[in-house]
Design a protein around this motif. Structure first.
Motif, short mmCIF file in Angstrom:
data_model
loop_
_atom_site.label_atom_id
_atom_site.label_comp_id
_atom_site.label_asym_id
_atom_site.label_seq_id
_atom_site.Cartn_x
_atom_site.Cartn_y
_atom_site.Cartn_z
N GLY A 145 33.16 42.75 51.33
CA GLY A 145 32.50 41.61 51.93
C GLY A 145 33.88 40.60 52.21
N GLN A 146 32.98 39.10 51.80
CA GLN A 146 33.78 37.84 52.34
C GLN A 146 33.66 37.51 51.21
OE1 GLN A 146 35.60 36.52 54.50
NE2 GLN A 146 35.93 38.88 55.85
N VAL A 147 34.06 35.89 50.77
CA VAL A 147 34.32 34.91 49.85
C VAL A 147 33.96 33.79 50.27
CG1 VAL A 147 35.33 36.71 47.76
CG2 VAL A 147 36.62 34.21 49.15
N GLN A 148 33.31 32.71 49.82
CA GLN A 148 33.19 31.62 49.65
C GLN A 148 33.81 30.41 49.05
OE1 GLN A 148 29.59 31.14 51.01
NE2 GLN A 148 29.49 32.03 52.74
N GLN A 149 34.34 29.89 49.47
CA GLN A 149 34.13 28.40 48.20
C GLN A 149 33.63 28.41 47.35
OE1 GLN A 149 35.80 25.21 49.76
NE2 GLN A 149 35.36 23.77 48.35
N SER A 150 34.05 28.61 45.98
CA SER A 150 32.66 27.95 44.67
C SER A 150 32.24 29.56 44.11
CB SER A 150 32.31 27.28 45.08
OG SER A 150 32.54 25.32 45.73
N ASP A 151 32.73 30.63 44.89
CA ASP A 151 31.92 31.81 44.77
C ASP A 151 32.85 32.27 43.61
OD1 ASP A 151 30.18 32.10 46.32
OD2 ASP A 151 31.52 33.58 47.68
N ARG A 152 32.12 33.02 42.28
CA ARG A 152 33.15 33.34 41.27
C ARG A 152 32.77 34.56 41.64
NH1 ARG A 152 35.20 31.58 37.11
NH2 ARG A 152 33.77 32.90 35.58
N VAL A 153 34.07 35.03 41.46
CA VAL A 153 34.84 36.46 41.34
C VAL A 153 36.22 37.13 40.37
CG1 VAL A 153 35.07 35.77 43.93
CG2 VAL A 153 37.15 35.30 42.50
N GLU A 154 36.04 38.09 40.41
CA GLU A 154 36.77 38.72 39.65
C GLU A 154 37.94 39.91 40.29
OE1 GLU A 154 34.65 42.08 37.54
OE2 GLU A 154 34.74 43.03 38.79
N PHE A 155 39.69 39.88 40.38
CA PHE A 155 40.24 40.13 40.87
C PHE A 155 41.74 39.85 39.97
CE2 PHE A 155 41.15 35.69 40.01
CZ PHE A 155 42.17 35.94 39.49
N ASP A 156 42.59 41.30 40.34
CA ASP A 156 43.85 42.09 39.94
C ASP A 156 45.09 41.33 40.74
OD1 ASP A 156 42.71 44.22 38.25
OD2 ASP A 156 42.50 44.89 40.48
N THR A 157 45.93 41.31 40.31
CA THR A 157 47.30 40.17 41.07
C THR A 157 48.18 41.75 40.88
OG1 THR A 157 47.86 39.81 38.71
CG2 THR A 157 46.60 38.00 40.15
N GLU A 158 49.18 41.08 42.46
CA GLU A 158 50.05 42.08 42.80
C GLU A 158 51.38 41.17 43.10
OE1 GLU A 158 49.34 44.06 46.99
OE2 GLU A 158 49.08 45.03 44.57
N GLN A 159 52.31 41.56 43.75
CA GLN A 159 53.29 40.06 43.59
C GLN A 159 53.98 40.65 45.47
OE1 GLN A 159 55.81 39.15 42.03
NE2 GLN A 159 56.54 38.10 44.53
N GLY A 160 53.52 39.47 46.05
CA GLY A 160 53.25 39.80 47.49
C GLY A 160 54.76 39.08 47.73
N ARG A 161 55.25 38.94 49.75
CA ARG A 161 56.22 38.86 50.18
C ARG A 161 56.89 37.51 49.57
NH1 ARG A 161 55.95 38.70 56.12
NH2 ARG A 161 54.36 37.25 55.97
#
Length: 64
Positions: free
Chosen positions: A37-53
């Motif tokens: 799915g997509q997200v929009q401004q002000s949406d509540r989300v859960e997420f992980d993090t990882e090192q990017g470039r």
């Protein structure tokens, strides 16, 4: 997983930023990091993090 709020998301360009609840730190999110799915401004989300470039990115992002 971390939780936060979508601060900004440009659907046309496929990227934005999520502000984490606990630290108030902003994480870059790319459309490839969205988990269904997509997200929009002000949406509540859960997420992980990882090192990017160019720094730490939000990945496995899912709306709550």
């Amino acid at each position: 997983m971390k939780t936060g709020t979508v601060k900004f998301y440009n659907e046309d360009k496929g990227y934005g930023f999520i502000t984490e609840d606990e630290t108030n730190e902003d994480f870059f999110v790319h459309v490839t990091g969205l988990n269904g799915g997509q997200v929009q401004q002000s949406d509540r989300v859960e997420f992980d993090t990882e090192q990017g470039r160019k720094g730490i990115n939000a990945v496995n992002v899912k709306r709550l």
